[in-house]
Design an enzyme around this catalytic site. Structure first.
Site, PDB file in Angstrom:
ATOM      1  N   ASP A 157       0.844  -1.204   0.000  1.00  0.00           N
ATOM      2  CA  ASP A 157       0.000   0.000   0.000  1.00  0.00           C
ATOM      3  C   ASP A 157       0.881   1.256   0.000  1.00  0.00           C
ATOM      4  O   ASP A 157       0.595   2.232  -0.693  1.00  0.00           O
ATOM      5  CB  ASP A 157      -0.905  -0.013   1.238  1.00  0.00           C
ATOM      6  CG  ASP A 157      -1.608  -1.350   1.397  1.00  0.00           C
ATOM      7  OD1 ASP A 157      -2.461  -1.661   0.565  1.00  0.00           O
ATOM      8  OD2 ASP A 157      -1.252  -2.113   2.322  1.00  0.00           O
ATOM      9  N   HIS A 185      -4.703  -3.338   6.449  1.00  0.00           N
ATOM     10  CA  HIS A 185      -4.500  -3.619   5.018  1.00  0.00           C
ATOM     11  C   HIS A 185      -5.847  -4.026   4.434  1.00  0.00           C
ATOM     12  O   HIS A 185      -6.152  -5.207   4.272  1.00  0.00           O
ATOM     13  CB  HIS A 185      -3.462  -4.714   4.795  1.00  0.00           C
ATOM     14  CG  HIS A 185      -3.413  -5.149   3.349  1.00  0.00           C
ATOM     15  ND1 HIS A 185      -2.949  -4.324   2.355  1.00  0.00           N
ATOM     16  CD2 HIS A 185      -3.824  -6.277   2.741  1.00  0.00           C
ATOM     17  CE1 HIS A 185      -3.068  -4.939   1.189  1.00  0.00           C
ATOM     18  NE2 HIS A 185      -3.600  -6.125   1.393  1.00  0.00           N
TER      19      HIS A 185
HETATM   20  N1  LIG Z   1      -0.708  -7.868   2.420  1.00  0.00           N
HETATM   21  C1  LIG Z   1      -0.734  -7.622   1.122  1.00  0.00           C
HETATM   22  O1  LIG Z   1      -0.426  -6.501   0.695  1.00  0.00           O
HETATM   23  C2  LIG Z   1      -1.149  -8.658   0.121  1.00  0.00           C
HETATM   24  C3  LIG Z   1      -1.627  -9.874   0.527  1.00  0.00           C
HETATM   25  N2  LIG Z   1      -1.998 -10.819  -0.395  1.00  0.00           N
HETATM   26  C4  LIG Z   1      -2.459 -12.112   0.137  1.00  0.00           C
HETATM   27  O2  LIG Z   1      -1.402 -13.068   0.057  1.00  0.00           O
HETATM   28  C5  LIG Z   1      -1.945 -14.372   0.077  1.00  0.00           C
HETATM   29  C6  LIG Z   1      -1.287 -15.259  -0.961  1.00  0.00           C
HETATM   30  O3  LIG Z   1      -1.536 -14.781  -2.256  1.00  0.00           O
HETATM   31  P1  LIG Z   1      -1.163 -15.638  -3.555  1.00  0.00           P
HETATM   32  O4  LIG Z   1       0.237 -16.138  -3.473  1.00  0.00           O
HETATM   33  O5  LIG Z   1      -1.573 -14.831  -4.714  1.00  0.00           O
HETATM   34  O6  LIG Z   1      -2.162 -16.853  -3.379  1.00  0.00           O
HETATM   35  P2  LIG Z   1      -2.111 -18.292  -4.077  1.00  0.00           P
HETATM   36  O7  LIG Z   1      -3.467 -18.863  -3.897  1.00  0.00           O
HETATM   37  O8  LIG Z   1      -1.484 -18.222  -5.431  1.00  0.00           O
HETATM   38  O9  LIG Z   1      -1.094 -19.082  -3.143  1.00  0.00           O
HETATM   39  C7  LIG Z   1      -1.360 -19.390  -1.823  1.00  0.00           C
HETATM   40  C8  LIG Z   1      -0.601 -20.655  -1.493  1.00  0.00           C
HETATM   41  O10 LIG Z   1      -0.741 -20.875  -0.098  1.00  0.00           O
HETATM   42  C9  LIG Z   1      -0.838 -22.265   0.083  1.00  0.00           C
HETATM   43  N3  LIG Z   1      -1.415 -22.538   1.410  1.00  0.00           N
HETATM   44  C10 LIG Z   1      -2.713 -22.529   1.782  1.00  0.00           C
HETATM   45  N4  LIG Z   1      -2.827 -22.893   3.067  1.00  0.00           N
HETATM   46  C11 LIG Z   1      -1.586 -23.139   3.516  1.00  0.00           C
HETATM   47  C12 LIG Z   1      -1.057 -23.580   4.752  1.00  0.00           C
HETATM   48  N5  LIG Z   1      -1.859 -23.857   5.783  1.00  0.00           N
HETATM   49  N6  LIG Z   1       0.278 -23.734   4.873  1.00  0.00           N
HETATM   50  C13 LIG Z   1       1.087 -23.472   3.831  1.00  0.00           C
HETATM   51  N7  LIG Z   1       0.649 -23.082   2.623  1.00  0.00           N
HETATM   52  C14 LIG Z   1      -0.666 -22.906   2.472  1.00  0.00           C
HETATM   53  C15 LIG Z   1      -1.684 -22.753  -1.086  1.00  0.00           C
HETATM   54  O11 LIG Z   1      -1.507 -24.141  -1.313  1.00  0.00           O
HETATM   55  C16 LIG Z   1      -1.128 -21.898  -2.210  1.00  0.00           C
HETATM   56  O12 LIG Z   1      -0.060 -22.546  -2.887  1.00  0.00           O
HETATM   57  C17 LIG Z   1      -3.451 -14.195  -0.108  1.00  0.00           C
HETATM   58  O13 LIG Z   1      -4.052 -14.286   1.183  1.00  0.00           O
HETATM   59  C18 LIG Z   1      -3.573 -12.780  -0.636  1.00  0.00           C
HETATM   60  O14 LIG Z   1      -4.827 -12.226  -0.335  1.00  0.00           O
HETATM   61  C19 LIG Z   1      -1.880 -10.603  -1.728  1.00  0.00           C
HETATM   62  C20 LIG Z   1      -1.402  -9.404  -2.187  1.00  0.00           C
HETATM   63  C21 LIG Z   1      -1.034  -8.343  -1.303  1.00  0.00           C
HETATM   64  O1  LIG Z   2      -7.093  -8.778  -1.900  1.00  0.00           O
HETATM   65  C1  LIG Z   2      -6.058  -9.409  -2.213  1.00  0.00           C
HETATM   66  O2  LIG Z   2      -5.937 -10.638  -2.140  1.00  0.00           O
HETATM   67  C2  LIG Z   2      -4.873  -8.639  -2.739  1.00  0.00           C
HETATM   68  C3  LIG Z   2      -4.370  -7.615  -1.813  1.00  0.00           C
HETATM   69  O3  LIG Z   2      -4.410  -7.707  -0.589  1.00  0.00           O
HETATM   70  C4  LIG Z   2      -3.750  -6.434  -2.401  1.00  0.00           C
HETATM   71  O4  LIG Z   2      -3.451  -6.466  -3.610  1.00  0.00           O
HETATM   72  O5  LIG Z   2      -3.566  -5.460  -1.695  1.00  0.00           O
END
Ligand SMILES: NC(=O)C1=CN([C@@H]2O[C@H](COP(=O)(O)OP(=O)(O)OC[C@H]3O[C@@H](n4cnc5c(N)ncnc54)[C@H](O)[C@@H]3O)[C@@H](O)[C@H]2O)C=CC1
Ligand SMILES: O=C([O-])CC(=O)C(=O)O
Length: 325
Positions: A157, A185
């Protein structure tokens, strides 16, 4: 000394964008060898193995080894840095309470495994959403780890806010100092231009009030949703980049004369209830985050900070009611 970095959700899209940068030295610097530990759910272990093969194929000089596991106790054993990326995404028909509960089932046990097995200097960054409250859940399952070691990511952000402001004023991002994201967030976050400086002058005074209120704040706060709309998937490389920035600055320090944004355990600063993991202006000195003190908060900012902090209080109360903290 080799640093062990544990990444959860390693086979996911952020994991894919993150692991190669950690292994190349961008997380901890070009002098620090790393050992990667990948934690995945059983169904995704094979995909994590594929990523590990590709990491091998890069022949990174700093990468000393890769462990892959579906067992948190093993994955966090001796970890110095933990990037908690894997989370349960919100799916259709899921209520907020269901989401918090599903994530409690992930971040509670991971917090306990960190408590019981990680190295004494463990630093935790929670990326998986809802990041602030997931960090709270993990922290409360880790009573032996100092609370300040559990943080959540608002650096994406922060970087979005830098870029939007730079675009508006047609200046390089390097001209901007002292940006702050306050609160959660989520769409209630408050990106603050009243303390940010561009070329040494307050940013809010260099933009129209309407732009700040009706364009800048909502664009930054809703950028995650806009990326999902455009890409058909949530931010991945930019999220990985922000995770690198957060841990890099935590370990190696923030630059003099500037600060960044990080979701940290509140010590009561700026009226944020103690213990909530809320985003603040922060500097890192000697490997520890410190909340920047003494900023004056006007009525406009106060109202927006309070709205986001109130959302965090609601999330905390909900996970408390579910017995997750
Ligand atoms: N704080 C921030 O600014 C942001 C946060 N996010 C969040 O990050 C997270 C991950 O995003 P992506 O990589 O795109 O998702 P994704 O769905 O591509 O990957 C998530 C991975 O986590 C694994 N997973 C699920 N439960 C698990 C567990 N108990 N232990 C270990 N691995 C586990 C899944 O098998 C999957 O491979 C989401 O919650 C998303 O909302 C995404 C973008 C920005
Ligand atoms: O909502 C989501 O999974 C992605 C997210 O947190 C972001 O891009 O800031």
């Amino acid at each position: 000394m080799t640093v062990k970095v544990t990444v959860t959700g390693a086979a996911g899209q952020i994991g894919y964008a993150l692991l190669f940068r950690i292994a190349s030295g961008q997380l901890l610097g070009a002098d620090t060898p790393v050992r990667l530990s990948l934690l995945e759910i059983p169904q995704a272990v094979k995909a994590a193995e594929g990523t590990a093969m590709e990491l091998d194929d890069c022949a990174f000089p700093l990468l000393e080894g890769i462990d892959i596991s579906d067992d948190p106790a093993r994955a966090f054993d001796g970890a110095n840095v933990a990037l908690l990326v894997g989370a349960r995404p919100r799916t259709k028909g899921m209520e907020r309470g269901d989401l918090l509960e599903a994530n409690g089932g992930i971040f509670g046990p991971q917090g306990k495994a960190i408590n019981d097995h990680a190295a004494d200097d463990i630093r935790v960054l929670v990326v998986g959403n809802p990041a602030n409250t997931n960090a709270l859940i993990a922290r409360s399952a880790a009573p032996d780890v100092p609370a300040e070691r559990f943080t959540a990511m608002t650096r994406l952000d922060h970087n979005r806010a830098l870029s939007q402001l730079a675009g508006k004023l047609r200046v390089p991002v390097t001209e901007i100092r002292k940006m702050t994201i306050w609160g959660n967030h989520s769409a209630t976050q408050y990106p603050d231009l009243f303390h940010a400086e561009v070329g040494g002058k307050i940013a809010a005074e260099q933009v129209e009030e309407e732009w700040l209120r009706d364009t800048f704040i909502p664009t930054v706060a809703k950028r995650g949703a806009a990326i999902i709309e455009a890409r058909g998937a949530s931010s991945a490389a930019s999220a990985a980049n922000a995770a690198i920035d957060h841990v890099h600055d935590w370990v190696l320090g923030t630059p003099e004369g500037d600060w960044t944004s990080a979701a940290l355990a509140s010590d009561g600063s700026y009226g944020v209830p103690e213990g909530l993991i809320s985003s603040f202006p922060a500097v890192s000195r000697n490997g520890r985050w410190e909340i920047v003190q003494g900023l004056e908060i006007d009525a406009f900012s106060r109202q927006r900070i309070d709205a986001s902090v109130n959302e965090l209080v609601e999330e905390r109360d909900a996970v408390q009611a579910l017995g997750l903290i």
